[in-house]
Every structure is written in structure tokens, then in C-alpha cells.
Write an enzyme that holds these catalytic residues in place. Structure first.
Site, PDB file in Angstrom:
ATOM      1  N   HIS A 176      -2.017  37.588  83.246  1.00 43.57           N
ATOM      2  CA  HIS A 176      -1.226  37.957  82.075  1.00 43.57           C
ATOM      3  C   HIS A 176       0.071  38.627  82.481  1.00 43.57           C
ATOM      4  O   HIS A 176       1.153  38.288  81.997  1.00 43.57           O
ATOM      5  CB  HIS A 176      -2.053  38.870  81.161  1.00 43.57           C
ATOM      6  CG  HIS A 176      -1.485  38.982  79.784  1.00 43.57           C
ATOM      7  ND1 HIS A 176      -0.832  40.096  79.343  1.00 43.57           N
ATOM      8  CD2 HIS A 176      -1.446  38.086  78.767  1.00 43.57           C
ATOM      9  CE1 HIS A 176      -0.432  39.886  78.090  1.00 43.57           C
ATOM     10  NE2 HIS A 176      -0.788  38.687  77.721  1.00 43.57           N
ATOM     11  N   HIS A 197       5.134  34.728  75.613  1.00 43.27           N
ATOM     12  CA  HIS A 197       5.090  35.369  74.290  1.00 43.27           C
ATOM     13  C   HIS A 197       6.368  35.068  73.522  1.00 43.27           C
ATOM     14  O   HIS A 197       7.341  34.592  74.083  1.00 43.27           O
ATOM     15  CB  HIS A 197       4.937  36.887  74.426  1.00 43.27           C
ATOM     16  CG  HIS A 197       3.669  37.261  75.103  1.00 43.27           C
ATOM     17  ND1 HIS A 197       3.573  37.366  76.463  1.00 43.27           N
ATOM     18  CD2 HIS A 197       2.439  37.503  74.605  1.00 43.27           C
ATOM     19  CE1 HIS A 197       2.328  37.673  76.777  1.00 43.27           C
ATOM     20  NE2 HIS A 197       1.610  37.748  75.682  1.00 43.27           N
ATOM     21  N   HIS A 206      -2.638  31.483  75.431  1.00 45.54           N
ATOM     22  CA  HIS A 206      -3.769  32.415  75.351  1.00 45.54           C
ATOM     23  C   HIS A 206      -5.086  31.695  75.121  1.00 45.54           C
ATOM     24  O   HIS A 206      -6.131  32.151  75.567  1.00 45.54           O
ATOM     25  CB  HIS A 206      -3.500  33.484  74.293  1.00 45.54           C
ATOM     26  CG  HIS A 206      -2.408  34.440  74.697  1.00 45.54           C
ATOM     27  ND1 HIS A 206      -1.081  34.160  74.488  1.00 45.54           N
ATOM     28  CD2 HIS A 206      -2.449  35.631  75.342  1.00 45.54           C
ATOM     29  CE1 HIS A 206      -0.342  35.163  74.971  1.00 45.54           C
ATOM     30  NE2 HIS A 206      -1.146  36.069  75.498  1.00 45.54           N
ATOM     31  N   HIS A 325      -1.380  40.710  65.753  1.00 41.90           N
ATOM     32  CA  HIS A 325      -1.532  40.678  67.207  1.00 41.90           C
ATOM     33  C   HIS A 325      -0.853  41.886  67.846  1.00 41.90           C
ATOM     34  O   HIS A 325      -1.449  42.614  68.639  1.00 41.90           O
ATOM     35  CB  HIS A 325      -0.955  39.373  67.762  1.00 41.90           C
ATOM     36  CG  HIS A 325      -0.654  39.451  69.216  1.00 41.90           C
ATOM     37  ND1 HIS A 325       0.620  39.597  69.701  1.00 41.90           N
ATOM     38  CD2 HIS A 325      -1.480  39.492  70.295  1.00 41.90           C
ATOM     39  CE1 HIS A 325       0.567  39.692  71.023  1.00 41.90           C
ATOM     40  NE2 HIS A 325      -0.693  39.628  71.406  1.00 41.90           N
ATOM     41  N   HIS A 329      -2.311  45.681  69.793  1.00 46.20           N
ATOM     42  CA  HIS A 329      -1.830  46.168  71.100  1.00 46.20           C
ATOM     43  C   HIS A 329      -1.315  47.593  70.981  1.00 46.20           C
ATOM     44  O   HIS A 329      -1.589  48.449  71.813  1.00 46.20           O
ATOM     45  CB  HIS A 329      -0.703  45.269  71.630  1.00 46.20           C
ATOM     46  CG  HIS A 329      -1.194  44.039  72.333  1.00 46.20           C
ATOM     47  ND1 HIS A 329      -1.635  44.061  73.632  1.00 46.20           N
ATOM     48  CD2 HIS A 329      -1.326  42.759  71.920  1.00 46.20           C
ATOM     49  CE1 HIS A 329      -2.008  42.830  73.991  1.00 46.20           C
ATOM     50  NE2 HIS A 329      -1.831  42.021  72.967  1.00 46.20           N
ATOM     51  N   PHE A 350       2.541  44.420  78.044  1.00 47.08           N
ATOM     52  CA  PHE A 350       2.048  43.131  78.528  1.00 47.08           C
ATOM     53  C   PHE A 350       1.626  43.166  79.999  1.00 47.08           C
ATOM     54  O   PHE A 350       0.684  42.492  80.385  1.00 47.08           O
ATOM     55  CB  PHE A 350       3.101  42.034  78.341  1.00 47.08           C
ATOM     56  CG  PHE A 350       3.214  41.539  76.926  1.00 47.08           C
ATOM     57  CD1 PHE A 350       2.104  41.492  76.089  1.00 47.08           C
ATOM     58  CD2 PHE A 350       4.425  41.093  76.423  1.00 47.08           C
ATOM     59  CE1 PHE A 350       2.208  41.023  74.784  1.00 47.08           C
ATOM     60  CE2 PHE A 350       4.539  40.620  75.117  1.00 47.08           C
ATOM     61  CZ  PHE A 350       3.434  40.585  74.306  1.00 47.08           C
ATOM     62  N   HIS A 363      -7.884  38.923  71.664  1.00 48.78           N
ATOM     63  CA  HIS A 363      -7.258  37.600  71.666  1.00 48.78           C
ATOM     64  C   HIS A 363      -8.195  36.505  71.195  1.00 48.78           C
ATOM     65  O   HIS A 363      -7.747  35.449  70.751  1.00 48.78           O
ATOM     66  CB  HIS A 363      -6.626  37.278  73.025  1.00 48.78           C
ATOM     67  CG  HIS A 363      -5.189  37.700  73.036  1.00 48.78           C
ATOM     68  ND1 HIS A 363      -4.188  36.885  72.585  1.00 48.78           N
ATOM     69  CD2 HIS A 363      -4.618  38.882  73.342  1.00 48.78           C
ATOM     70  CE1 HIS A 363      -3.037  37.540  72.642  1.00 48.78           C
ATOM     71  NE2 HIS A 363      -3.262  38.756  73.098  1.00 48.78           N
TER      72      HIS A 363
HETATM   73 CU1  C2O Z   1      -0.390  37.930  75.977  1.00 45.84          CU
HETATM   74 CU2  C2O Z   1      -1.649  39.989  73.201  1.00 45.84          CU
HETATM   75  O1  C2O Z   1      -0.724  39.269  74.656  1.00 45.84           O
END
Ligand code: C2O
Length: 581
Positions: A176, A197, A206, A325, A329, A350, A363
Site C-alpha cells: 500500500h 487513490h 484495492h 472511505h 481512515h 496512506f 476496505h
Molecule cells: Cu488505499 Cu483506504 O486506502
């Protein structure tokens, strides 16, 4: 960079590409959402050939893309045939460099290159023998949880016994980091980062990443039926950190999380900061309905903007990527800006997000939202991107047998071909279309509203109110475009948008005036700046606030996080792109 944007063409798509692998689910669920009209919207593509094919062919196009005389010399292009390919290509692992420091000037160990391999194999999906069903984490059986813990324990063990084993916990997390923080250049363009992203690569990257991660975990415990659970944050019952991740004796635990957001703390997907649990739940459900249905006019609004070979990374994420999303995070990551975890590790950046086991469970739900959008919701938007620039985009991963494999975005559109599906459970957010407003707003009561011409470009250090003309009177299908949104990519960014909001109750999103949001997870790129465009559909909002006879509306933009690091270059209202039916 305007020329890069301008080089993307608008392609008309009249047919939904239904191969046998893309049929909707056989049994229609009871929560099926229907709209009377089924027609197809235009799709945006990077494919500029159709526009610029001339006697000089593709060179012309490339010159146009790059604005020759600028970044690249013609010799470089002519000497590199791969530069002609349109889709983003798989990175060249032999050229991997350090990921960029997350904040310039700070020393940070962000080395995350994958181990080298002798050869690359074009991956063939194995035939599906057993269809596995990913469960909601809060409903996973004790047997499923025990297997999950044991598999992660073995994966962590590999870090100690063979740190170069690509199946190890840290190596998996590094994937990632490398794809998101500038360790890889785009093949053929060594001054453009590869970034998965903030564009249409987000969902397919993903999906494949979790696919191999899940297979590795299953392989480590010798169980081909192993499935990852999903964090069901779109259901009030799943709106806490799933308890299986909150046990400090479990391999699923990660100490680099916000200590305030454990136990029974309610998820705040929208950065609203509300301390009222019911309001938090209402905000969450409203924003999910908005990003799945209400604010979406086009395929790219949901899936993300086109990103192709030679174009700038991060052209703009889809509504779900930008929305829930990013919210998770932010909510899970640390918030300490001065201590040892000052980059919001692990989930809040990230480069480090893959080090928290909950990342993959989060995810899994992000992936499920794609499945629901594509297979379950019947809206008037075309569901699949049909551009070859998208379908042929490539990624590299290590599989469960430590083989380096190449996959394509277009081969993962139907998760059932990958051997899994999701437990079909309620979608309570489908009921969160905001109620019609009882009385029409008196727009003249909204103080400080200024014309766009007098304020643009506008910085979001404080709330901004802008008067914007509609394109027509009457019942119209329109969208609000926010253009050239410039952000500091190393910061968490979030803002909300309201229309004719005289009440100004900004902590409440479950109101007709709420039009949508923008948010971004910190990451580092070669030039710290991010530039994006978003469009928010206003069609049902107009009905709910009754503006059909008005010529203008007032757009209120409320910063929620680091507004001083955001500048918006353009604000306008345009008709939703014409479609055929
Ligand atoms: Cu690749 Cu939620 O990030």
C-alpha cells in the site's frame, strides 16, 4: 495542467456492457432501489485519440498531453515505445525508490519497496470451486474470528522468520505504501508518481489487493474457504470499531489508533465532531445515501476520474472514496500532531495504513459498497466504465505462492468471478433521503453571500457563501461543479457543501440543504499539491428545497478539516451531461 484535462474526451455510451459475468444478482433483494427512468449517462475517458488523430498520429496526441517543450523532450517519447500505451501500466519493481517523506523536511522511514522477483506472470483467475461469503465483522462466527486471528498471527510471524517473504505482514502493508506514496513512478514517465487513490483506479486496485491478501491468509492456515470480514460501518450496528480489533491481546490489535475512538465510540464518517450519538448516526447514513445515490450524476462521480498513462495522478476520487472511505481512515488514525504518531498513523496516512489489520476489514466494506452500487442499486447512471484505458490498467501483486503476478482492472469487475460475495444484509441508508423542506428558504437572509466572480479562487479558512446561477428555470437536472480544488496533499482535508442553507446548522447533515462533501487522506506526492474536481448532483435536492422558479442559489462551503489548506478555483452549476435512452 488545463491541457491535460482538456485532452480527455466525452464518449457516449448507450449500452451497459453485460457479459455473462456482469449479470445482476439472481434474487432481487427486498431493499432494491428503483427509479422510473433508466437511461445512460456519458462517460469521461482519457482516450484523446478520437479527438486528435491526425496525419501525425499519436505523437500529436502525446505532444498535446504533455504540452511539449514542457516536461518531456520529443526524443524521450520517441525512444520509449511504452509511452504510447494509454492505460496506466504495472510499475517496474526494479526501479522502485523510497516513498517520499510524508511531510517535507521530516526524516521518516518510508522505505516500502517490494522484494524483487525473477519473472512476472500474467495472472489467470482460478475457476471458482466454492463461493465464499464475506461476513460483517460484528456478526462473524467465533470460528471465523479464530481463523482470522491465527492467519494474521502467522503472517506477523513471517516478518521475523523471513522479512523478505512477500506474504509477511510488513511486506503486505508495504504494498500500500509503495503504490500510494510515490515509491513507484509511472512506467515511461519518471516525473509522475504512480498513485492508486483519487481516481478510477481506486476500486480495482484495492479489490485485487484484498483478493491476494485474503488468499495469502487462507494459505497460511491451509484453509481455502477463508474469508475476510467487512466492517459494516454503513449500518448503525456496525458503527463502532469492530470489537474483534479492540482486544489488545489479539494479533488484530494495533496500538496506533485514536484512543478516544475505541469501545462504544460511534463512528463519525463525516468529521462532524458531533457529541450526540443519534446525530452521528444520522449524519453517517445521510452521507452514505448521498455518495451512493443522491449526489451522483455520472459513472465517474462514483468511480473516480480518468487517470491514464502520462496524466497527472489524483485527478479526483469518486464519491465513496472521498466520503466514507476517507472518514474511517481519519476516525481510526491517531490525532496527535506533535507526538510520536504525528502523521496520524497508522490508518490516518496512506504510507502506514496497511499496518493496521482493520485497514483490510475497512476496505472489505469499501469494496462491498462498489458491489452494492454496481449490482444492487438501480439508478439512472451507467455502472461500468467501458474505456479500455480503465479496463487495461495493470497492477502487480505477490500471490499466495510468492509469485509476482500482473492483473488488470477489467478482470475484477465482478467479485463473484474472484470467488467471493458479501453477506446480503440491510441497507438502512437507503431510507436516508432527506425530507422535503416545509418552507422555502429566504435566500436574502443568508448574509455574506457573494458572487462567484468576486470571491474566486477562494480559500476555505472559513465558511464561504457564493451566489451561483442555475442553468435554467423549472424542473431541471443539474449538478454543482467545484473545480481546481487545490489541497495540501499531506493533510486531512474535509469540507461539506450546502445549498440555500439559511439555518446554518452545520453539524446536521440530515437536511435537504446538504449537497455533498469532499475529503482526502494525507499522502505525499512529488509536488505536495493535490488538484481535484468534483460534481454534486442537485436534482433531488432541488425538489426538496423547492427552487424551480429561482435563477440563482447560494452555495455554502463549510470547512471541517484544514480548510486553510484548500483553495477552490471554480464554482458553477451546469446541466447533468446529456444522455441517450
Ligand atoms: Cu488505499 Cu483506504 O486506502
Amino acid at each position: 495542467m488545463a491541457s491535460l484535462q482538456a485532452s480527455c474526451t466525452i464518449l457516449s455510451s448507450n449500452t451497459r456492457s453485460h457479459s455473462s459475468s456482469t449479470q445482476p444478482l439472481s434474487a432481487k433483494p427486498s431493499y432494491l432501489f428503483t427509479r422510473p427512468r433508466r437511461s445512460h449517462h456519458f462517460q469521461v475517458s482519457c482516450d484523446a485519440k478520437k479527438n486528435v488523430e491526425t496525419s501525425q498520429g499519436k505523437i500529436d496526441r502525446r505532444n498535446m498531453l504533455l504540452g511539449l517543450g514542457g516536461m518531456y523532450g520529443a526524443a524521450n517519447i520517441l525512444g520509449n515505445p511504452s509511452a504510447y500505451a494509454d492505460p496506466v501500466q504495472a510499475p517496474d519493481f526494479t526501479k522502485c525508490g523510497d516513498a517520499h517523506d510524508v511531510q517535507s523536511g521530516d526524516a521518516l522511514d518510508a522505505k516500502c519497496c517490494p522484494p524483487p522477483a525473477d519473472k512476472i506472470i500474467d495472472y489467470k483467475l482460478p475457476p471458482v470451486k466454492i463461493m465464499r461469503t464475506r461476513p460483517a465483522a460484528h456478526r462473524a462466527s467465533s470460528e471465523q474470528v479464530a481463523k482470522y486471528e491465527e492467519a494474521i498471527r502467522r503472517m506477523r510471524e513471517l516478518d521475523k522468520t523471513d522479512p523478505q517473504d512477500p506474504r509477511g505482514f510488513t511486506q503486505q502493508a508495504n504494498i500500500h505504501c509503495a503504490y500510494c506514496n510515490g515509491a513507484h513512478d509511472q512506467v515511461g514517465y519518471n516525473n509522475l508518481d504512480l498513485q492508486v487513490h483519487n481516481s478510477w483506479l481506486f476500486f480495482p486496485f484495492h479489490r485485487w489487493y484484498l483478493y491476494f491478501y485474503e488468499r495469502i491468509l487462507g494459505n497460511l492456515i491451509g484453509d481455502p474457504t477463508f474469508v475476510l470480514p467487512f466492517w459494516n460501518w454503513d449500518n448503525p450496528k456496525g458503527m463502532t470499531l469492530p470489537p474483534i480489533f479492540d482486544n489488545s491481546n489479539s494479533p488484530l490489535y494495533d496500538e496506533k489508533r485514536d484512543p478516544n475512538n475505541r469501545g462504544s465510540a460511534i463512528v463519525d464518517l463525516t468529521f462532524s465532531g458531533s457529541t450526540d450519538s443519534l446525530q452521528l448516526v444520522a449524519n453517517n447514513l445521510t452521507s452514505i445515501y448521498s455518495e451512493m445515490v443522491r449526489s451522483v450524476s455520472t459513472t465517474n462521480d462514483f468511480m473516480g476520474k480518468p487517470y491514464c498513462a502520462g496524466t497527472n495522478p489524483s485527478p479526483g476520487g469518486g464519491s465513496s472514496e472521498n466520503g466514507s472511505h476517507t472518514g474511517i481512515h481519519w476516525w481510526v488514525g491517531t490525532k496527535d500532531r506533535t507526538g510520536p504518531n504525528k502523521y496520524n498513523e497508522d490508518m490516518g496516512n496512506f504510507y502506514s495504513a496497511g499496518r493496521d489489520p482493520v485497514f483490510y476489514c475497512h476496505h472489505s466494506n469499501v469494496d462491498r459498497m462498489w458491489t452494492i452500487w454496481r449490482d444492487v442499486l438501480e439508478t439512472d447512471v451507467l455502472k461500468d466504465i467501458t474505456s479500455a484505458d480503465y479496463l487495461n490498467a495493470e497492477f502487480l501483486f505477490y500471490d499466495e505462492n510468492k509469485r509476482l503476478v500482473r492483473v488488470k482492472a477489467g478482470d475484477c469487475l465482478d467479485q463473484r468471478r474472484l470467488g467471493y460475495d458479501y453477506d446480503r444484509i440491510d441497507l438502512p441508508w437507503l431510507n436516508y433521503r432527506p425530507p422535503k423542506k416545509a418552507t422555502k428558504a429566504k435566500v436574502s437572509n443568508i448574509s455574506d453571500a457573494k458572487t462567484a466572480a468576486s470571491v474566486l479562487p477562494v480559500n476555505l479558512k472559513e465558511t464561504v457563501r457564493v451566489i451561483v446561477p442555475k442553468s435554467a428555470k423549472g424542473k431541471v437536472d443539474e449538478q454543482l461543479m467545484l473545480e481546481n480544488i487545490e489541497t495540501d496533499s499531506t493533510k486531512f482535508i474535509k469540507f461539506d457543501v450546502f445549498i440555500n442553507d439559511e439555518d446554518d446548522k452545520i453539524e446536521e447533515l440530515d437536511r435537504a440543504e446538504y449537497a455533498g462533501s469532499f475529503a482526502q487522506v494525507p499522502h505525499k506526492s512529488k509536488n505536495k499539491k493535490g488538484t481535484a474536481n468534483i460534481s454534486l448532483r442537485l436534482t433531488s435536492l432541488y425538489e426538496e428545497i423547492d427552487v424551480s422558479e429561482d435563477d440563482t442559489v447560494v452555495v455554502t462551503i463549510v470547512p471541517r478539516s484544514n480548510g486553510e489548506d484548500v483553495t477552490i478555483g471554480g464554482i458553477k452549476i451546469v446541466p447533468v451531461p446529456a444522455r441517450s435512452s
